[in-house]
Design an enzyme around this catalytic site. Structure first.
Site, PDB file in Angstrom:
ATOM      1  N   LYS A  11      -1.782   1.986   7.053  1.00 34.13           N
ATOM      2  CA  LYS A  11      -2.831   1.681   8.189  1.00 34.13           C
ATOM      3  C   LYS A  11      -2.298   2.316   9.491  1.00 34.13           C
ATOM      4  CE  LYS A  11      -4.720  -2.612   6.251  1.00 34.13           C
ATOM      5  NZ  LYS A  11      -5.984  -3.572   6.084  1.00 34.13           N
ATOM      6  N   HIS A  91     -13.087   2.979   4.379  1.00 33.44           N
ATOM      7  CA  HIS A  91     -12.151   1.210   4.399  1.00 33.44           C
ATOM      8  C   HIS A  91     -12.826   0.276   5.373  1.00 33.44           C
ATOM      9  CE1 HIS A  91      -9.070  -1.093   5.602  1.00 33.44           C
ATOM     10  NE2 HIS A  91      -8.575  -0.898   4.439  1.00 33.44           N
ATOM     11  N   GLU A  93     -12.258  -0.648   8.010  1.00 35.54           N
ATOM     12  CA  GLU A  93     -11.392  -0.862   9.220  1.00 35.54           C
ATOM     13  C   GLU A  93     -11.608   0.170   9.978  1.00 35.54           C
ATOM     14  OE1 GLU A  93      -7.247  -0.941   8.647  1.00 35.54           O
ATOM     15  OE2 GLU A  93      -7.199  -3.459   7.822  1.00 35.54           O
ATOM     16  N   SER A 209      -5.017  -8.355  -0.102  1.00 31.87           N
ATOM     17  CA  SER A 209      -4.374  -9.364  -0.063  1.00 31.87           C
ATOM     18  C   SER A 209      -3.565  -9.532  -1.081  1.00 31.87           C
ATOM     19  CB  SER A 209      -4.273 -10.881   0.325  1.00 31.87           C
ATOM     20  OG  SER A 209      -4.755 -11.086   2.064  1.00 31.87           O
TER      21      SER A 209
HETATM   22  P1  PGA Z   1      -3.846  -5.898   3.109  1.00 29.64           P
HETATM   23  O1  PGA Z   1      -4.709  -4.323   3.125  1.00 29.64           O
HETATM   24  O2  PGA Z   1      -3.620  -5.694   1.638  1.00 29.64           O
HETATM   25  O3  PGA Z   1      -3.375  -6.245   4.306  1.00 29.64           O
HETATM   26  O4  PGA Z   1      -5.269  -7.118   2.809  1.00 29.64           O
HETATM   27  C1  PGA Z   1      -5.527  -4.428   2.161  1.00 29.64           C
HETATM   28  C2  PGA Z   1      -6.103  -2.778   2.764  1.00 29.64           C
HETATM   29  O5  PGA Z   1      -6.439  -3.098   3.785  1.00 29.64           O
HETATM   30  O6  PGA Z   1      -6.664  -2.092   2.406  1.00 29.64           O
END
Ligand code: PGA
Length: 246
Positions: A11, A91, A93, A209
């Protein structure tokens, strides 16, 4: 069974020196398994010089236009010319903060494939959709929209990442039964759309996660063909443990 794939998504994290140190540390801890690191755009060329053939590189996004007057954007052709092999598309986001629609995601998938990049296609429901129990229909729609007009001969280059939004960055991984249910559902939808032989070529991985502590359990599910790892991919030791559990 296919070899599992573990993909790190940094990210918008790390300064350049941190990125360099991470890759050096990762190379020391890795065995023979192949892994993918999706680094921020500015670090792609530098990372290319640092990695060896155990680490493939990916971008975290790509522009939906081929080329031209799109200030600030990065094209699939540019990524290809850097030797990038993978790109994350859709994604949550990007969908949430940057208003990416299913149609944009589909255009990005097609452009990625045209430029020999493997798209890592992210789909996932939010908490309200999960609680209303209408998430499977929602996921089916996201999946089929992303694969519109994809040539069957390109399917082996596509990866689907099931990432429930409520599990991303929350420390709350979906449980194994939930993951199993969705992965089996998605595989079945791909079989309906493309036939069994073609659908088998598409790897379905889990994200949300993923941590070293639960990685062995997660990878014990035959439906889980790899993982997309966010925050735990920022710690070379933990990320290595996840890779080794795969
Ligand atoms: P995370 O992110 O492992 O911090 O939950 C996963 C992702 O957004 O690909």
């Amino acid at each position: 069974m296919k070899k599992k794939i573990v993909i790190g998504n940094w990210k918008m994290n790390f300064q350049m020196d941190e990125a360099i140190n991470f890759i050096i540390d990762l190379k020391e801890g890795l065995g023979d398994c192949t892994t993918v690191l999706c680094v921020p755009f500015p670090y792609l060329s530098l990372a290319q010089e640092l990695v060896d053939d155990r680490i493939a590189l990916g971008a975290q996004n790509v522009c939906q236009f081929e080329k031209g007057a799109y200030t600030g954007e990065i094209s699939a052709g540019m990524l290809q010319s850097l030797g990038t092999e993978y790109v994350i598309v859709g994604h949550s986001e990007r969908r949430g903060f940057f208003n990416e629609t299913d149609a944009m995601v589909n255009t990005k998938v097609l452009l990625a494939l045209k430029h020999d990049l493997c798209p890592i296609i992210c789909i996932g429901e939010n908490l309200a959709q999960r609680e209303n129990n209408d998430f499977l229909n929602f996921l089916k729609n996201q999946l089929l929209e992303a694969f519109k007009n994809v040539d069957t001969q390109d399917l082996a280059s596509c990866i689907v990442a099931y990432e429930p939004i409520w599990a991303i960055g929350t420390g709350k991984q979906a449980n194994l039964a939930q993951i199993k249910e969705v992965h089996a559902f998605l595989k079945n939808e791909l079989i309906v759309a493309f036939g069994e032989l073609n659908a088998e070529k598409i790897q379905i991985i889990y994200g949300g996660s993923v941590k070293a502590a639960q990685a062995k359990e997660l990878f014990s599910l035959p439906e889980v063909e790899g993982a997309l790892v966010g925050s735990a991919s920022l710690d070379a030791k933990e990320f290595t443990q996840i890779i080794k559990a795969s």
